[in-house]
Enzyme design. Structure first.
Site, PDB file in Angstrom:
ATOM      1  N   HIS A 199      15.878 -42.741 -41.175  1.00 22.59           N
ATOM      2  CA  HIS A 199      14.887 -41.953 -41.908  1.00 22.59           C
ATOM      3  C   HIS A 199      15.575 -41.037 -42.915  1.00 22.59           C
ATOM      4  CE1 HIS A 199      12.238 -43.059 -38.417  1.00 22.59           C
ATOM      5  NE2 HIS A 199      11.433 -43.283 -39.438  1.00 22.59           N
ATOM      6  N   ASN A 200      16.032 -41.625 -44.001  1.00 29.68           N
ATOM      7  CA  ASN A 200      16.734 -40.887 -45.044  1.00 29.68           C
ATOM      8  C   ASN A 200      16.177 -41.276 -46.408  1.00 29.68           C
ATOM      9  OD1 ASN A 200      17.971 -43.440 -45.659  1.00 29.68           O
ATOM     10  ND2 ASN A 200      19.477 -43.049 -44.046  1.00 29.68           N
ATOM     11  N   ALA A 201      16.811 -40.799 -47.457  1.00 27.58           N
ATOM     12  CA  ALA A 201      16.295 -41.027 -48.807  1.00 27.58           C
ATOM     13  C   ALA A 201      16.364 -42.498 -49.215  1.00 27.58           C
ATOM     14  CB  ALA A 201      17.057 -40.165 -49.813  1.00 27.58           C
ATOM     15  N   VAL A 202      17.318 -43.238 -48.670  1.00 28.98           N
ATOM     16  CA  VAL A 202      17.412 -44.660 -49.016  1.00 28.98           C
ATOM     17  C   VAL A 202      16.210 -45.407 -48.430  1.00 28.98           C
ATOM     18  CG1 VAL A 202      18.860 -46.722 -48.948  1.00 28.98           C
ATOM     19  CG2 VAL A 202      19.926 -44.465 -49.030  1.00 28.98           C
ATOM     20  N   HIS A 203      15.801 -45.052 -47.218  1.00 35.04           N
ATOM     21  CA  HIS A 203      14.591 -45.646 -46.648  1.00 35.04           C
ATOM     22  C   HIS A 203      13.392 -45.314 -47.523  1.00 35.04           C
ATOM     23  CE1 HIS A 203      11.258 -46.571 -44.005  1.00 35.04           C
ATOM     24  NE2 HIS A 203      10.922 -45.290 -43.934  1.00 35.04           N
TER      25      HIS A 203
ATOM     26  N   HIS B 173       6.891 -39.931 -47.963  1.00 29.00           N
ATOM     27  CA  HIS B 173       6.203 -40.192 -46.696  1.00 29.00           C
ATOM     28  C   HIS B 173       6.995 -39.785 -45.457  1.00 29.00           C
ATOM     29  CE1 HIS B 173       8.845 -43.675 -46.362  1.00 29.00           C
ATOM     30  NE2 HIS B 173       8.404 -43.838 -45.116  1.00 29.00           N
ATOM     31  N   ASP B 174       8.304 -39.633 -45.566  1.00 22.06           N
ATOM     32  CA  ASP B 174       9.128 -39.211 -44.420  1.00 22.06           C
ATOM     33  C   ASP B 174       9.897 -37.930 -44.730  1.00 22.06           C
ATOM     34  OD1 ASP B 174       8.587 -40.936 -42.333  1.00 22.06           O
ATOM     35  OD2 ASP B 174      10.025 -42.444 -42.984  1.00 22.06           O
TER      36      ASP B 174
ATOM     37  N   GLN C 157      14.039 -55.387 -31.878  1.00 26.29           N
ATOM     38  CA  GLN C 157      13.459 -55.919 -33.106  1.00 26.29           C
ATOM     39  C   GLN C 157      12.483 -57.062 -32.833  1.00 26.29           C
ATOM     40  OE1 GLN C 157      13.627 -54.578 -36.184  1.00 26.29           O
ATOM     41  NE2 GLN C 157      14.608 -52.958 -34.997  1.00 26.29           N
TER      42      GLN C 157
END
Length: 444
Positions: free
Chosen positions: A177-181, A217-218, A378
């Site tokens: 949950h970071n900026a790349v996501h 959104h996150d 997964q």
């Protein structure tokens, strides 16, 4: 203007969103107010007034501090240098030049942006080519490509400051949950916005909200899920009464940045409030604990064939479903990308489990690295969460993209099955039940 922008960027380098706890009225107050750019401080709450649990003495901000602040300063000053030499601060030209990348990578990043609508877009490569600024660069490019900057008369300094602050308020130490996501979700959202069913019906406001919701959104995600916040009596859980805790926080954090930067301050007050409300409605839809509610409603619309894209409420609902798909689309990406995301989200689960063990808490389902594997997590997620959602999306948008996503998911599921060297241990913790997956996969 140059001095003002330089000040904005420098402030963003050292600030992060913080919430102050006011014990007098037992409510959390955001310190992000227009004009209030106090440097991030060690504000928080008094653990003894909250709970006796030892975890509550830990401030999430200390867990996610930037390990290399000099890199971040260099990164942002690099942006500022190129903005000074551009025409961005002199108005809004028809085609805004992309003077926001380091010279060595400008050509390659430009080339990638020309194919930003491709489903196999490699956000990891793009993040490297933009020197860790994929979210800023991508969102800026898409807003400009749609002509939204000019249409909504967005001030370029305010917009740039807003995007910088958004990216900086994601925790780079979160494996997932970071900026790349956030950039990946924004790129996926763009792909969905281009689908014929949406492209021919959505208004400019719909598109603006869709892109902003995807990017934010996150926002300020702490790297743990909602059940963890609730069982540790975290102040966010108290503030939002254990309901859509993270999603409410992401929404309010985004609103705080909009107000602090004044990005929509030129709009009538009623329009600003409507934008903030609709943004919240989109972000709140990503609460995966409400997955079945949204999916049932979507399925009913499709069964009755009564979705009317000329109706604002129906368009908004479709945007909600599009954002939900974008948020959990990792299993639908090509294997080389999907595998990386799967490993990152699982590592974030395991890190939560490690914290729970350290503080003598019951380990959350799927968060025990000794009891679970990337593969079994997964496969369960695809079976119980992703496949039902994307099957209905394919009913709504029966396009090449939808079939491509379902195809990738089938292949990825088979690949994880093939990598399973031995069956997962039979235990309640490892059993991939729908409830466990929904509780654990908090991907707001």
């Amino acid at each position: 203007s140059h001095i003002k922008f330089y000040w904005c960027v420098c402030v963003c380098v050292c600030r992060r969103g913080a919430i102050s706890y006011d014990s007098s009225d037992q409510t959390a107050l955001y310190i992000r107010m227009l004009g209030d750019v106090r440097v991030r401080s060690q504000v928080g709450f008094e653990p003894e007034r909250r709970s006796s649990h030892p975890y509550l003495c830990i401030d999430f901000r200390t867990l996610h501090s930037d390990s290399d602040p000099e890199r971040r300063v260099h990164r942002l000053l690099s942006f500022q240098r190129y903005l000074h030499s551009s025409r961005l601060l002199r108005g809004v030209p028809q085609q805004i030049p992309l003077h926001i990348l380091d010279e060595d990578y400008t050509g390659q990043a430009r080339c990638m942006l020309e194919k930003v609508g491709n489903w196999n877009f490699d956000i990891f490569l793009f993040d490297r080519l933009t020197n860790g600024n994929s979210l800023i660069t991508l969102t800026f490019h898409l807003l400009n490509q749609y002509g939204l900057v000019e249409l909504f008369q967005l001030d370029m300094v305010k917009l740039w400051r807003f995007l910088v602050m958004v990216q900086e308020d994601y925790h780079s130490d979160n494996p997932y949950h970071n900026a790349v996501h956030a950039a990946d979700v924004t790129q996926a959202m763009y792909c969905y916005l281009r689908e014929p069913m949406l492209a021919k019906s959505l208004t400019s406001k719909d598109i603006l909200l869709g892109l902003l919701a995807a990017a934010t959104h996150d926002l300020d995600h702490p790297g743990v899920n909602q059940p963890f916040l609730i069982k540790t009596d975290h102040y966010l859980a108290t503030l939002y009464r254990n309901t859509s805790v993270l999603e409410n926080h992401h929404w309010k954090s985004a609103v705080g940045l909009l107000r602090e930067t004044g990005l929509f301050s030129h709009l009538p007050a009623e329009d600003r409030l409507n934008m903030e409300r609709d943004l919240g409605s989109l972000i709140l839809a990503t609460d995966i604990s409400r997955q079945n509610d949204y999916l049932s409603r979507f399925r009913l619309h499709l069964d009755q064939e009564n979705l009317c894209m000329s109706t604002a409420s129906h368009r908004h609902f479709v945007l909600q479903m599009a954002l939900k798909c974008a948020d959990i689309c990792n299993p639908c990406r090509p294997w080389e990308l999907s595998k990386q995301w799967s490993e990152k989200v699982t590592e974030e689960f395991f890190q939560q489990g490690d914290i729970e063990k350290k503080h003598k808490l019951e380990v959350s389902p799927l968060c025990d690295r000794e009891m679970n594997t990337v593969g079994n997590i997964q496969i369960g997620f695809m079976t119980y969460v992703a496949e039902p959602l994307f099957a209905e999306w394919a009913r709504f948008c029966d396009t090449r993209l939808s079939q491509t996503m379902l195809g990738h998911m089938g292949l990825n599921k088979a690949s994880w099955g093939g990598l399973q060297q031995e069956p997962a241990p039979v235990s309640e913790e490892a059993e991939p039940s729908t409830q466990n997956l929904i509780q654990t996969h908090q991907m707001p």
